[in-house]
Structures are given as structure tokens and as C-alpha cells.
Scaffold this motif. Structure first.
Motif, PDB file in Angstrom:
ATOM      1  N   TRP A   1      -0.580   3.761   0.418  1.00 36.77           N
ATOM      2  CA  TRP A   1      -0.556   2.514   1.172  1.00 36.77           C
ATOM      3  C   TRP A   1       0.115   1.427   0.362  1.00 36.77           C
ATOM      4  O   TRP A   1       0.016   1.399  -0.867  1.00 36.77           O
ATOM      5  CB  TRP A   1      -1.975   2.064   1.533  1.00 36.77           C
TER       6      TRP A   1
ATOM      7  N   SER B   1       4.066   9.339   2.696  1.00 37.72           N
ATOM      8  CA  SER B   1       3.113  10.443   2.822  1.00 37.72           C
ATOM      9  C   SER B   1       3.846  11.738   2.536  1.00 37.72           C
ATOM     10  O   SER B   1       5.031  11.889   2.872  1.00 37.72           O
ATOM     11  CB  SER B   1       2.496  10.494   4.221  1.00 37.72           C
TER      12      SER B   1
ATOM     13  N   GLY C   1      -1.775   8.730   7.069  1.00 42.93           N
ATOM     14  CA  GLY C   1      -0.319   8.738   6.937  1.00 42.93           C
ATOM     15  C   GLY C   1       0.367   7.757   7.859  1.00 42.93           C
ATOM     16  O   GLY C   1       1.590   7.630   7.832  1.00 42.93           O
ATOM     17  N   THR C   2      -0.414   7.039   8.668  1.00 44.61           N
ATOM     18  CA  THR C   2       0.130   6.004   9.552  1.00 44.61           C
ATOM     19  C   THR C   2      -0.703   4.733   9.407  1.00 44.61           C
ATOM     20  O   THR C   2      -1.867   4.791   9.003  1.00 44.61           O
ATOM     21  CB  THR C   2       0.114   6.440  11.023  1.00 44.61           C
ATOM     22  N   THR C   3      -0.092   3.622   9.749  1.00 46.19           N
ATOM     23  CA  THR C   3      -0.795   2.339   9.756  1.00 46.19           C
ATOM     24  C   THR C   3      -0.314   1.550  10.961  1.00 46.19           C
ATOM     25  O   THR C   3       0.898   1.458  11.186  1.00 46.19           O
ATOM     26  CB  THR C   3      -0.506   1.529   8.469  1.00 46.19           C
TER      27      THR C   3
ATOM     28  N   SER D   1       0.608  -1.488   4.951  1.00 46.65           N
ATOM     29  CA  SER D   1       1.410  -0.485   5.649  1.00 46.65           C
ATOM     30  C   SER D   1       1.329   0.827   4.875  1.00 46.65           C
ATOM     31  O   SER D   1       0.843   0.875   3.746  1.00 46.65           O
ATOM     32  CB  SER D   1       2.870  -0.934   5.771  1.00 46.65           C
ATOM     33  N   THR D   2       1.821   1.894   5.493  1.00 44.34           N
ATOM     34  CA  THR D   2       1.907   3.188   4.817  1.00 44.34           C
ATOM     35  C   THR D   2       3.263   3.272   4.149  1.00 44.34           C
ATOM     36  O   THR D   2       4.295   3.233   4.818  1.00 44.34           O
ATOM     37  CB  THR D   2       1.720   4.347   5.806  1.00 44.34           C
TER      38      THR D   2
ATOM     39  N   THR E   1      -1.144  10.405   0.744  1.00 46.19           N
ATOM     40  CA  THR E   1      -0.618   9.207   1.415  1.00 46.19           C
ATOM     41  C   THR E   1      -0.746   8.014   0.478  1.00 46.19           C
ATOM     42  O   THR E   1      -1.689   7.924  -0.309  1.00 46.19           O
ATOM     43  CB  THR E   1      -1.345   8.938   2.749  1.00 46.19           C
TER      44      THR E   1
END
Length: 205
Positions: free
Chosen positions: A198, A119, A154-156, A115-116, A196
Motif C-alpha cells: 500500500w 501486488s 491488491g485493490t483500493t 492506494s495500492t 501487496t
């Protein structure tokens, strides 16, 4: 003269004999109760005990495929990109390998969820993909895609997972080799800077 009658011997003996018989019967009852109380009682017991020891569980990562260590949220591992990510232009693609494994003391297999975590700054015009490979390095053959190309940096997406196996004896588990591939598109803003992070969250199985 008034006649007198002599008591019959049988009549005289009945009253004296009856209480004696009752006394003997009562004595017998008392003796019977006493015999029941003095009987021996035999007892025996069995006991069972269990000892419970928790296993160990630890995930570690590597940016060079050789040296593995723990990287908590306060000091995450810094990915080593193949090109300078500080001078990106539209159309640039930079890659960075990463590997994770269970250490030699871990006693359970694991499922890892990606997951992120956080960020900062600006990540406009930057997308990425995350793949698995046969060995450490982004030039190795790809064996699976965890995040498809075009995912906004910046997203997952949800449910990005993979499995890790525990080691044997003093050996750590087999590493899963990963590759981050970052792409800059035409929406990239000049002089923007962003970061970012993770998270690889391992859960024992």
C-alpha cells in the motif's frame, strides 16, 4: 547751384538704434535659456526586498507505534500480523497495525491518500479492511473506516484519504493509527502466495 539737403538727425539715428535693441533682446533670451538649464535637480529612491524560504515536508511510518522512520517504495515497512499470514485457511482473520505522522521538521498540514502501489503472486480469496483507531493497535477502539470489509486484497477504492497535522516546535505531528484486517474466504487456493504493497501519499496543505 544744386541745393543739398542735410539729413535729419532723427532719420540717421533710427537705423543705428534698431539693431542695438534687437541685440539686447536676443541677449536677454539667451540669458533666460541659460538660467533654465542650471536649475538644480533633486532625486530620491526607495528600495524593497523580499526573502523567500521553502518549508519542509516529510511523512514517516511505524509498525510498532513507537519507532517512526521513512519507508520508500524500494524498502516498504513489513506489517506485523497478529497471526502467521503464511499458513492461512478459509475463515482466518489476521490483523496488523500501522501508524503514520508528519515529522518534527514539517511546516504544513497534509492530506494522505491511500492506494495500492503494487501486488505480486496470487491473492485469490483474500479481502481486507482498513480502519482508524484511538491508539496504536488493532485492539483499540475504531474511530473510522477508510476501506470497508470485503475489499479484494491488491485493490483500493478511490478517494481513500485522511488528514495529518504538522507538529509544534520540536514535536512531530499527531500520528494516525491504522489497522489492516485480512480475511481468508472459501475461495482461497492452497499453497498460493502473494504480496501487496500500500502507498500512503501525503500532500501538503
Amino acid at each position: 547751384m544744386v541745393a543739398t539737403h542735410e539729413a535729419s538727425p532723427d532719420i540717421d539715428q533710427r537705423p543705428s538704434n534698431a539693431p542695438r535693441i534687437r541685440a539686447i533682446l536676443a541677449g536677454g533670451l539667451v540669458l533666460g535659456v541659460g538660467a533654465a538649464i542650471t536649475l538644480a535637480a533633486w532625486n530620491d529612491s526607495e528600495f524593497a526586498q523580499g526573502t523567500f524560504t521553502a518549508g519542509a515536508f516529510n511523512l514517516e511510518g511505524s509498525t510498532d507505534g513507537t519507532t517512526f522512520a521513512e519507508h520508500p517504495v524500494g524498502s516498504p515497512a513489513t506489517l506485523s500480523f497478529t497471526a502467521n499470514p503464511g499458513n492461512l485457511a478459509p475463515g482466518d482473520v489476521v490483523t496488523a497495525p500501522f501508524a503514520v505522522r508528519l515529522d518534527d521538521g514539517t511546516t504544513n498540514d497534509a492530506t494522505v491518500t491511500v492506494s495500492t502501489e503494487a501486488s505480486t503472486g496470487f491473492l485469490t480469496g483474500l479481502t481486507y479492511s482498513l480502519t482508524r483507531s484511538t491508539a496504536f493497535g488493532c485492539g483499540e477502539a475504531v474511530t473510522g473506516t477508510l476501506v470497508t470489509a470485503g475489499q479484494a486484497l491488491g485493490t483500493t477504492p478511490g478517494s481513500v484519504t485522511f488528514a495529518l497535522t504538522q507538529g509544534a516546535g520540536t514535536d512531530p505531528g499527531d500520528a494516525v493509527n491504522l489497522c489492516f484486517r485480512i480475511t481468508a474466504d472459501t475461495n482461497l487456493v492452497q499453497s498460493q502466495t502473494g504480496t501487496t504493497t500500500w502507498e500512503f501519499a501525503a500532500e501538503s496543505q
